[in-house]
Design a protein around this motif. Sequence first.
Motif, PDB file in Angstrom:
ATOM      1  N   PHE A 157       0.725  -1.251  -0.013  1.00 54.68           N
ATOM      2  CA  PHE A 157      -0.086  -0.095  -0.028  1.00 54.68           C
ATOM      3  C   PHE A 157       0.943   1.280   0.036  1.00 54.68           C
ATOM      4  N   ARG A 175      -2.417   3.168  -4.277  1.00 51.48           N
ATOM      5  CA  ARG A 175      -2.155   2.039  -4.976  1.00 51.48           C
ATOM      6  C   ARG A 175      -1.956   0.576  -3.967  1.00 51.48           C
ATOM      7  N   ALA A 176      -2.297  -0.657  -4.278  1.00 53.45           N
ATOM      8  CA  ALA A 176      -2.101  -1.444  -2.960  1.00 53.45           C
ATOM      9  C   ALA A 176      -2.016  -2.887  -3.640  1.00 53.45           C
ATOM     10  N   ASN A 177      -1.871  -4.033  -2.754  1.00 57.23           N
ATOM     11  CA  ASN A 177      -1.959  -5.038  -3.026  1.00 57.23           C
ATOM     12  C   ASN A 177      -3.205  -5.511  -2.509  1.00 57.23           C
ATOM     13  N   ASP A 185     -11.036  -2.977  -7.510  1.00 58.02           N
ATOM     14  CA  ASP A 185     -10.229  -4.261  -7.162  1.00 58.02           C
ATOM     15  C   ASP A 185     -10.274  -4.836  -8.749  1.00 58.02           C
ATOM     16  N   HIS A 227      -6.203  -1.665  -6.719  1.00 54.00           N
ATOM     17  CA  HIS A 227      -5.313  -2.714  -6.459  1.00 54.00           C
ATOM     18  C   HIS A 227      -5.498  -3.938  -7.254  1.00 54.00           C
ATOM     19  N   GLY A 272      -0.361  -5.890  -6.206  1.00 57.06           N
ATOM     20  CA  GLY A 272      -0.036  -4.495  -6.393  1.00 57.06           C
ATOM     21  C   GLY A 272       1.129  -4.129  -7.204  1.00 57.06           C
ATOM     22  N   THR A 298      -1.827  -3.064 -11.137  1.00 57.07           N
ATOM     23  CA  THR A 298      -1.512  -1.949 -10.568  1.00 57.07           C
ATOM     24  C   THR A 298      -0.263  -1.102 -11.064  1.00 57.07           C
TER      25      THR A 298
END
Length: 310
Positions: free
Chosen positions: A73, A96-98, A120, A201, A205, A209
């Motif tokens: 993240f 942004r993220a996993n 997602d 995400h 990520g 992403t």
Amino acid sequence: MTHRHAALRRTARTALTLAVSGSFLFAGTAAATAAGSLDLGSLGSLGSLGSSAFGSSAPSAVETPRLPSVDNFRDVAGPGYTNTLGLRLNTGVFYRANAITPNDTDLATLGSLGLSAVYDLRTDEEVAQKPDRPVDGAEYVRIPILSGDLAAGVAKLKTPEDARRFMQDMNRSFVTDPAARAGFARLLTDLADTSGPQLYHCTAGKDRTGWTSALLLGIAGVSRETVMNDYLLTNEYSAASIERTYQGIAATQGQAVADVYRPLLGVDASYLQAGLDELKAQYGTVENYLHTGLGLSQATIGQLALKLLG
């Protein structure tokens, strides 16, 4: 207002007029134009639209928390990225993220950011294996990107080089696959049109992403070095979980199998570069990719730049 700030704002207004007229959009650097090629340098120059058209000398600054349970993240604007004109990108706008599978403490932290939407990008199979936890106040939006049986493709890998080619081909598919392009188009349009801080995400990520983030940073006009360095930060942010996954594979399937799969766990500059090279081959310029490949309007691209730099 200082003379420098006034000059920056005058420059911004002038460039905005040029961008709207179409004469300045994605003009590119002199070096990139002379070379006649599209590489990370021209991705950086893509942001000529954002860098001089919409810049602010005093953007907002939001401290981005580190989340142990969502380790990739981070803020798209980084810890304080600036573009090629020295204008600082706005933080607290795009994250942004996993996968959003936080512990309770990290979930509360995410809820405190005032997110309006969480996008997602994972396939149905990925979501079924690891569903997101809802974030307070944020609309959950599914935009699946990537198609086909990824697990079957991974199962065919025999060497680490096969794995690297697999990742390079994935990034090429962001350019060549119509379904992937449609997904990125919808995501970027939603990011432009939706108010408030937003997060997108995939699973780790780093790939879907990472491509999205590279485009956003390019629109903001950051340098090619910043684009690539930001892309590679996954290897730092997710180092512990990458190592855990690697050791888990080694323990259950053997060291040789773990070595084959290791290139899948992180990122390499060649992965992003493969996508950019395919973009050049198929569209010639980033402008054509965004307009023709993704079908984005100039207004949408301009709105993204305004959010990052306005």
